[in-house]
Design an enzyme around this catalytic site. Structure first.
Site, PDB file in Angstrom:
ATOM      1  N   ASP A 165       0.837  -1.299   0.016  1.00  0.00           N
ATOM      2  CA  ASP A 165      -0.017   0.087  -0.047  1.00  0.00           C
ATOM      3  C   ASP A 165       0.894   1.328  -0.159  1.00  0.00           C
ATOM      4  O   ASP A 165       1.981   1.334   0.450  1.00  0.00           O
ATOM      5  CB  ASP A 165      -0.634   0.071   1.100  1.00  0.00           C
ATOM      6  CG  ASP A 165      -1.949  -0.971   1.198  1.00  0.00           C
ATOM      7  OD1 ASP A 165      -2.196  -1.787   0.298  1.00  0.00           O
ATOM      8  OD2 ASP A 165      -2.900  -0.893   2.082  1.00  0.00           O
TER       9      ASP A 165
ATOM     10  N   HIS B  83       3.538  -2.271   2.815  1.00  0.00           N
ATOM     11  CA  HIS B  83       3.529  -1.154   2.753  1.00  0.00           C
ATOM     12  C   HIS B  83       4.802  -0.953   1.706  1.00  0.00           C
ATOM     13  O   HIS B  83       5.888  -1.055   2.379  1.00  0.00           O
ATOM     14  CB  HIS B  83       3.335   0.102   3.620  1.00  0.00           C
ATOM     15  CG  HIS B  83       2.189  -0.125   4.510  1.00  0.00           C
ATOM     16  ND1 HIS B  83       1.721  -0.828   5.271  1.00  0.00           N
ATOM     17  CD2 HIS B  83       1.166   0.614   4.239  1.00  0.00           C
ATOM     18  CE1 HIS B  83       0.691  -0.720   5.616  1.00  0.00           C
ATOM     19  NE2 HIS B  83       0.025   0.242   5.085  1.00  0.00           N
TER      20      HIS B  83
HETATM   21 ZN   LIG Z   1      -2.676   3.253   2.951  1.00  0.00          ZN
END
Ligand SMILES: [Zn+2]
Length: 230
Positions: A44, A189
């Site tokens: 992400d 992430h």
């Molecule tokens: Zn996010």
């Protein structure tokens, strides 16, 4: 004490109702029900000029595919990285344009966040966005429905590596080994505000999962191979 129990009960009820109606109005996946040993890694908040490239190198090294939930304002800055992810066969999902939490936005603002990101990502990759991940995983029936109307499934996760919190590579590895199973969707992430150990962790997690017999696929492939998809 009674009051606390009541509050907890009310919250649980509210949450269940929200989840159930979200599932009705727009499909929401935390994991996928499948018999095959398949797992989807997701990344992400990118693209990031260095971190995303390094994640791509590790994925290439093990020849596995993943899904990137991209923030539009970062994609505007580094469009070529988004294109490279797509060209390498990774899936690109919508993570809104500015990454503002939906519980702080009006319905119209939320809709614009989704539309603006899809428009940019589709222009960059040439393929429609099929997946949506709300910032912070915060969604309700209205946002799931908005995503659904825009042709996207809402995708959360069932394994949070907590790389966003700066967890060590060992702790990330433990989070995965403890919770990953057939059909898991794992949250990583490729862009974090603080120092993260995502890359070191990936070098532990990917060979471990492959060794356990899992294939690592994009979220759309995982969904297409679910029991429900037949
Ligand atoms: Zn996010």
């Amino acid at each position: 004490m009674k009051r606390i129990v009541f509050l907890l009960f009310s919250f649980a009820l509210l949450f269940n109702v929200t989840t159930a109606s979200a599932a009705r109005e727009g499909t929401v996946f935390r994991r996928v029900d499948c018999e095959e040993k398949l797992i989807a890694l997701t990344f992400d908040d990118g693209p990031h000029p260095e971190k995303t490239e390094k994640v791509l190198e590790v994925l290439d090294h093990y020849d596995v595919k993943a899904t990137f939930f991209v923030v539009g304002q970062n994609a505007e800055r580094y469009p070529e990285i988004v294109q490279r992810c797509a060209e390498k066969g990774h899936e690109i999902g919508n993570h809104t344009f500015t990454h503002r939490y939906f519980n702080r936005l009006s319905a119209l603002e939320a809709e614009n966040e989704i539309k603006k990101d899809s428009k940019l990502l589709e222009a960059l990759t040439g393929v429609p966005c099929r997946l949506f991940r709300p910032p912070g995983g915060i969604f309700d029936s209205a946002s799931a429905s908005l995503a659904s109307k825009a042709g996207m499934k809402t995708v959360i996760w069932n394994v949070d590596t907590k790389d966003w919190a700066g967890e060590s590579a060992d702790n990330i590895f433990k989070n995965v080994t403890k919770n990953a199973c057939n059909g898991s969707i794992i949250l990583f992430h490729d862009y974090t505000g603080n120092k993260s150990h995502t890359l070191e962790a990936l070098r532990l997690v990917i060979p471990y999962l492959l060794n356990e017999g899992y294939s690592l696929v994009t979220v759309s492939e995982l969904i297409s191979r679910s029991n429900a998809a037949g």
